[in-house]
Scaffold this motif. Structure first.
Motif, PDB file in Angstrom:
ATOM      1  N   ALA A  38       0.831  -1.209   0.000  1.00  0.00           N
ATOM      2  CA  ALA A  38       0.000   0.000   0.000  1.00  0.00           C
ATOM      3  C   ALA A  38       0.866   1.259   0.000  1.00  0.00           C
ATOM      4  O   ALA A  38       0.596   2.210  -0.745  1.00  0.00           O
ATOM      5  CB  ALA A  38      -0.926  -0.003   1.210  1.00  0.00           C
ATOM      6  N   PHE A  60      -2.564   2.106   4.244  1.00  0.00           N
ATOM      7  CA  PHE A  60      -3.840   2.145   3.553  1.00  0.00           C
ATOM      8  C   PHE A  60      -4.566   3.463   3.830  1.00  0.00           C
ATOM      9  O   PHE A  60      -4.570   3.950   4.956  1.00  0.00           O
ATOM     10  CB  PHE A  60      -4.719   0.969   3.982  1.00  0.00           C
ATOM     11  N   ALA A  98      -5.687   3.177  -1.647  1.00  0.00           N
ATOM     12  CA  ALA A  98      -5.574   1.817  -1.124  1.00  0.00           C
ATOM     13  C   ALA A  98      -6.538   1.597   0.029  1.00  0.00           C
ATOM     14  O   ALA A  98      -6.745   2.487   0.857  1.00  0.00           O
ATOM     15  CB  ALA A  98      -4.141   1.541  -0.654  1.00  0.00           C
ATOM     16  N   LEU A 137      -8.014  -1.587   2.888  1.00  0.00           N
ATOM     17  CA  LEU A 137      -7.961  -2.913   3.491  1.00  0.00           C
ATOM     18  C   LEU A 137      -9.348  -3.233   4.040  1.00  0.00           C
ATOM     19  O   LEU A 137      -9.928  -2.422   4.766  1.00  0.00           O
ATOM     20  CB  LEU A 137      -6.925  -2.945   4.616  1.00  0.00           C
TER      21      LEU A 137
END
Length: 317
Positions: free
Chosen positions: A144, A184, A154, A156
């Motif tokens: 990321a 992220f 990005a 998650l």
């Protein structure tokens, strides 16, 4: 993949024939084209490049259009083993979505997990580092970190509270922001995240698809799936055996430790029950993967890079 040295499987899918990508390194070449216009002594020559005056007409070369950068989709499936995927010889449940990814993929049949814990395996996968070493160097860049630096966004989507890595917690505490964990931009929590069995696969896919639809910017999405593994959910109708009448110790949602403690008393019917529950979760996860992959492929002009990781082999009690 297993944490005790057993062989596992990781499949890296490529969405376009002839296109290969490596998870750890994505190289993007930028071509700078300089178009020069040569000076001309005769102004009439500039007006009429085809004029026959012994000079070669100057024709500007077409400027190539850079291909859009691909999305990167990492699907980390807790409990997925090679025996679960039909394309790899699995017979428990149909897996058309995973089979389709495997059909156009590089298959790593000798892949090893760095830990028995899925969060640590996932962390190693997105850093290329062995997890104990990471604990000493929490600043190790992640996939990321690298892609965000290149202009990606990005996210998650962890299916289970235990899928959050130790490095995530360190960064969250120091940065003061949950969203900055492991580099992220967003950490999205699906419904059921805090349940003992984690979020259901379709809830993970729904959150991930909603995030993908927010913009056309190239994106990295890492989504983990808690199934298939005990304690089991029940996916009604996917595998008829999972809905059959049953009175034994193998119950949906049973704590993993309790399930293991009752294992010595399992009879043939109990083991069949576990296999049926596991198969139902394999089928449900495959359906969710299919929805997410379809959304990623339809979102932008460039086909996505798809990586499928088995975080650990299934534990069937």
């Amino acid at each position: 993949m297993t944490g005790d040295g057993e062989r596992g499987t990781a499949a890296t899918g490529e969405a376009a024939s002839g296109r290969r990508a490596t998870l750890g390194i994505i190289a993007i070449a930028i071509v700078f084209v300089a178009v020069g216009v040569l000076g001309q002594d005769d102004p009439r020559a500039a007006e009429d490049p085809g004029r026959d005056d012994g000079r070669t007409p100057v024709v500007a070369a077409p400027v190539p259009v850079a291909a859009p950068r691909p999305d990167v989709l990492v699907l980390a499936i807790d409990g997925l083993g090679p025996a679960d995927v039909a394309a790899l010889g699995g017979v428990l449940a149909p897996t058309p979505s995973l089979d389709a990814v495997a059909l156009d993929a590089v298959i790593y049949s000798d892949a090893y997990a760095t830990s028995p814990w899925p969060a640590e395996v996932l962390l190693a996968a997105i850093t290329g580092r062995y997890h104990p070493a990471l604990l000493k160097e929490d600043s190790t860049p992640t996939l990321a970190d690298e892609l965000v630096h290149l202009g990606y966004r990005a996210a998650l989507v962890p299916a289970h509270a235990r899928h959050r890595s130790a490095a995530s917690e360190v960064r969250s505490a120091t940065a003061g922001s949950h969203g900055e964990a492991d580099g992220f931009d967003d950490v999205l929590v699906p419904e059921g995240f805090d349940h003992v069995a984690g979020a259901r696969a379709d809830d993970v896919a729904a959150v991930a698809i909603e995030w993908l639809g927010r913009s056309s910017q190239p994106s990295l999405l890492v989504a983990s799936f808690a199934d298939p593994r005990p304690p089991h959910h029940r996916y009604a109708g996917l595998v008829p055996e999972a809905d059959a009448p049953y009175t034994g110790p193998v119950r949906a949602g049973l704590d993993h430790d309790d399930l293991l403690r009752t294992a010595p008393t399992f009879g043939a019917a109990d083991r069949e029950r576990i296999a049926a529950l596991h198969a139902s979760e394999v089928a449900a996860t495959d359906l969710a993967v299919g929805r997410l992959v379809a959304a990623a492929r339809a979102r932008r002009g460039a086909p996505p890079v798809i990586v499928v990781l088995g975080l650990r082999a299934p534990a069937l009690g």
